[in-house]
Design an enzyme around this catalytic site. Structure first.
Site, PDB file in Angstrom:
ATOM      1  N   CYS A 131       8.477  47.589 -10.365  1.00 26.93           N
ATOM      2  CA  CYS A 131       8.758  47.652  -8.929  1.00 26.93           C
ATOM      3  C   CYS A 131       7.847  48.662  -8.233  1.00 26.93           C
ATOM      4  CB  CYS A 131      10.224  47.987  -8.685  1.00 26.93           C
ATOM      5  SG  CYS A 131      11.343  46.703  -9.286  1.00 26.93           S
ATOM      6  N   ASP A 132       7.544  49.770  -8.895  1.00 28.30           N
ATOM      7  CA  ASP A 132       6.547  50.699  -8.358  1.00 28.30           C
ATOM      8  C   ASP A 132       5.200  50.002  -8.222  1.00 28.30           C
ATOM      9  OD1 ASP A 132       7.849  53.136  -7.869  1.00 28.30           O
ATOM     10  OD2 ASP A 132       7.833  53.654  -9.987  1.00 28.30           O
ATOM     11  N   THR A 133       4.832  49.237  -9.234  1.00 23.34           N
ATOM     12  CA  THR A 133       3.543  48.556  -9.226  1.00 23.34           C
ATOM     13  C   THR A 133       3.482  47.520  -8.110  1.00 23.34           C
ATOM     14  OG1 THR A 133       3.347  48.880 -11.611  1.00 23.34           O
ATOM     15  CG2 THR A 133       1.950  47.201 -10.623  1.00 23.34           C
TER      16      THR A 133
END
Length: 383
Positions: A172-174
């Site tokens: 999700c960060d990516t």
């Protein structure tokens, strides 16, 4: 030096840890000048994150080294008069301002969008947050794992016995970082026509749900609630992980011709004539029986042998590798995806590109990750 699409673009980067730094790393690879603005004496939290305690003590942790090569570092305290003056000077000369604080933090510091665009009407301001700048959850803290759970992603990862499971990397960060980089690039293109900047409010939750593909669209459009299926693909059969003589093999024979070719190559040309397996929907219904027949035949050769045999005939198939094995692939080496960059004297670390080749040249960082405050002297008001 090769001319890159974002050469000449200046990015002021206030972000920490991953989603924001991953975004600005992509912009740097495309040629942008990225200046990290870090808290004096401590800097980006990622400077102390990684498996090597010595690097963490040096504030050059593996996580920081991986996402910050090619950037500059300036220490500024945005609560001090000198720090604010330096920051405002930087914003006035920047093309992009990137931050990933909780919603409202920049406004409380006196740098909401209304203020920022008076400093620089051409500024593209991108705020990455867990839930966006509005809505009942906007002020809540969020890390990758929190977003994975709230998005529904964990509910479809694993099997019915093991789900919910976290995806094995901070996806999700990516996704948030990639979507921010896309939004910024689009905003810069729009500014070229209008001459005006804009405010990009990016929600990691929404970006992650958007990236989940058929697991979301099947429910929204057809009312089918997704379920965890482990290593099998719900949209087709045979499509998943299968057994060979020495380990697992992924096969995605999603088209009828691919299925028929697969059956011929494994010595089972009879399978497409079986009513249970003759067409796509029937194969999905009888997936378990089909997989049993395929596994029996596939055990005759190794995963690598099948990968070569099937791929050569147009059937998507490949081994399941570890991370070290993936990085050692000749395919990765030949395209220049990995780059060795120096840091802290004579040491070197290897970092990744982003898979884009521009005019035949792989995108690479132009330098090492910066020491904390390494570029203070380049900015007159910096401490």
């Amino acid at each position: 030096m090769q001319q890159l699409p974002l050469d000449g673009v200046k990015v002021v980067d206030l972000t920490n840890v991953l989603a924001g730094p991953y975004c600005s790393y992509q912009l740097m690879l495309f040629g942008a000048e990225v200046v990290k603005v870090e808290l004096p004496g401590s800097g980006d939290l990622a400077r102390r994150l990684g498996p090597d305690p010595e690097l963490n003590r040096e504030r050059m942790g593996a996580s920081f080294l991986a996402q910050n090569a090619g950037k500059k570092s300036v220490e500024l305290d945005l609560k001090s008069p000198d720090g604010r003056a330096a920051f405002e000077s930087m914003v006035a000369g920047a093309d992009v301002l990137l931050e990933n604080f909780r919603a409202g933090v920049m406004a409380r510091l006196g740098y909401g969008w209304e203020r920022l665009r008076t400093l620089n009407p051409r500024l593209v301001y991108c705020a990455i947050s867990g839930f966006g700048q509005s809505g009942p959850m906007s002020g809540a803290p969020a890390y990758d794992q929190i977003i994975q759970g709230l998005s529904g992603m964990m509910s479809v990862t694993g099997t019915s016995e093991t789900a919910p499971l976290r995806v094995g990397f901070p996806i999700c960060d990516t996704i948030g970082g990639l979507m921010a980089a896309l939004g910024i690039s689009a905003a810069l293109a729009g500014r070229h026509r209008s001459g005006r900047g804009c405010f990009l409010d990016l929600s990691m939750l929404e970006a992650s749900i958007s990236a989940m593909g058929w697991t979301v669209s099947n429910y929204l459009i057809s009312g089918v609630e997704p379920e965890p299926m482990g290593d099998q693909n719900a949209t087709a059969a045979p499509s998943g992980t299968f057994e060979t003589a020495d380990g697992p093999l992924n096969i995605a024979a999603n088209q009828q011709a691919q299925f028929e070719t697969l059956c011929r190559l494994i010595g089972r040309p009879d399978l497409p004539t079986d009513a249970r397996f003759a067409e796509r929907e029937a194969r999905k219904t009888h997936r378990q029986a089909l997989n049993h027949e395929l596994n029996q035949a596939l055990r005759a050769k190794t995963a690598l042998e099948w990968e070569e045999i099937l791929s050569r005939e147009g059937v998507p198939a490949a081994r399941i590798l570890t991370v070290p094995q993936a990085l050692a692939l000749d395919q990765i080496r030949r395209r220049g995806f990995l780059t060795e960059v120096p840091f802290a004297g004579e040491r070197q670390v290897t970092v990744t590109g982003n898979g884009v080749v521009v005019d035949g040249v792989a995108l690479r960082p132009r330098g090492s990750a910066p020491l904390l405050g390494e570029h203070n002297a380049q900015f007159e008001e910096a401490p």
